[in-house]
Write an enzyme that holds these catalytic residues in place. Structure first.
Site, short mmCIF file in Angstrom:
data_model
loop_
_atom_site.label_atom_id
_atom_site.label_comp_id
_atom_site.label_asym_id
_atom_site.label_seq_id
_atom_site.Cartn_x
_atom_site.Cartn_y
_atom_site.Cartn_z
N GLU A 1 4.21 16.89 15.70
CA GLU A 1 4.46 15.96 14.44
C GLU A 1 5.99 16.22 14.16
OE1 GLU A 1 3.40 15.49 9.90
OE2 GLU A 1 2.09 16.67 11.34
N LYS B 1 -2.34 13.26 9.86
CA LYS B 1 -3.53 13.68 9.03
C LYS B 1 -4.75 13.30 9.47
CE LYS B 1 -2.83 16.17 5.48
NZ LYS B 1 -2.41 17.65 5.93
#
Length: 411
Positions: free
Chosen positions: A219, A235
């Site tokens: 990420e 997410k």
């Protein structure tokens, strides 16, 4: 006590030779020149102190939008860039948030930067080792992992977050657990295995006296390149199977949780001085990390004015996908619920060069302190979260890290 700078003799040579996000062109010829360290409880603004240190070493931290691919010469050294690490605690300080439990790895600074040079000169390297005992350097073993809370305690924390959401205190909170395991032998090969996990966009190892961390993070916390600032929040997680993909794409709960964090990241960039209109370049794209599908979005904005590193860190840190919304209220809830500090996890690690900044969020990250390995895993909690499912999801995220450390072949 503040540790502003230190000579290269005080640095542990990085076990992998490759800090997270270091340019490939530098990895075979960069040498650590000097370091900056700041610990929780030290005086001063860590964002400003870090910026001052990097600026003194010729790096363009006062205007990150300036494109300049030329290395800077200081004395007889050519500065090629710096490896950066910012802990979750340092991010909370920068954001003016409540601090939670202390780190279980206090030997690791909360802000750490190593300036690298391109030089043909030989450099003295420390003979420090992270081997847990003198007689086991050639062997490697890990003891049983001990979690900071039981499954029931983790599930109860999820229930407490759901209750807080029901009261309107927060909309979403990321809950993270910690685990530790004693080890014997040299951890460097195990740390390199972690950094090499499939999907590790920021795979790398960073080390200092008495500690090392390895990240397999997929990420992007923040990237500045070619006049744009970018963040890529992740997410939503499911097993990397066809059924898992269908379930992730069809989950209203996962999509709502994801969009909430995308909105938070949009707001973080929008309040940063010197940026233009914020846009979502990609929404809910599915990527693979080891045996998991994960949903990722891309949020960006042009840099229309001078944007400094200190302002950028204060706007972005800690990352929204590992805190929740509203961010300060979520951090307050995290401080109440998590019994062990986040340590090296949920912060940022990466590289600052003369023409770009690239920091990964330190999820899927492990630390070694000479005696124990430390790892963290968690997930975002919403009103619709199932406590047992959240506990299982955290375990699924931790499993590949533990397997890589133990040199176990993944199915």
């Amino acid at each position: 006590m503040l540790h502003a700078t230190g000579p290269v003799d005080h640095l542990l040579s990085t076990p992998s030779g490759a800090p997270p996000a270091a340019p490939a062109a530098c990895q075979a010829r960069h040498h650590a020149l000097r370091a900056f360290r700041w610990y929780r409880g030290d005086p001063g603004d860590p964002a400003e102190l870090l910026s001052g240190f990097l600026a003194d070493n010729g790096l363009p931290v006062r205007n990150l939008g300036r494109t300049d691919d030329k290395n800077r010469t200081i004395g007889d050294s050519t500065i090629c860039g710096a490896a950066l690490y910012v802990s979750a605690d340092a991010g909370s300080v920068m954001a003016g948030a409540v601090l939670g439990a202390p780190s279980p790895v206090p030997v690791v600074p909360d802000v750490y930067a190593i300036v690298y040079e391109h030089s043909s000169k030989s450099r003295h390297k420390s003979d420090f080792t992270l081997s847990s005992s003198a007689g086991t350097a050639s062997g490697w073993s890990i003891g049983a992992w001990r979690d900071s809370w039981t499954r029931d305690e983790h599930a109860h924390a999820v229930e407490q977050v759901r209750a807080a959401i029901g009261r309107g205190d927060v909309y979403q909170v990321n809950v993270v657990g910690h685990a530790a395991a004693a080890y014997r032998g040299d951890p460097a090969p195990a740390l390199r295995r972690v950094a090499a996990l499939p999907g590790a966009r920021y795979g790398g190892v960073l080390a200092g006296p008495g500690w090392a961390l390895a990240t397999a993070s997929p990420e992007t916390l923040v990237e500045v390149r070619d006049g744009r600032v970018v963040t890529r929040p992740i997410k939503g997680t499911r097993p990397a199977t066809e059924a898992g993909l269908r379930e992730l794409l069809a989950s209203a709960k996962e999509r709502a949780e994801h969009v909430m964090i995308v909105d938070l990241e949009r707001n973080d960039l929008a309040r940063l001085p010197g940026t233009g209109p914020v846009r979502v370049d990609e929404l809910f794209a599915v990527r693979r990390w080891v045996g998991l599908w994960q949903a990722e979005s891309v949020v960006s904005a042009p840099l229309d004015g001078d944007v400094g590193l200190a302002d950028l860190l204060r706007a972005i840190c800690p990352g929204g996908s590992v805190t929740g919304a509203p961010k300060l209220a979520a951090l307050s809830r995290i401080a109440e619920l998590e019994p062990v500090g986040r340590g090296v996890s949920m912060g940022g690690a990466g590289w600052l060069g003369h023409d770009h900044l690239d920091l990964g969020l330190t999820i899927r990250t492990v630390a070694a302190d000479g005696a124990r390995l430390h790892a963290w895993a968690g997930g975002g909690i919403t009103a619709d979260s199932d406590p047992i499912a959240e506990v299982d999801e955290a375990a699924a995220k931790a499993a590949p890290i533990r397997a890589a450390l133990a040199s176990v072949t993944l199915p």
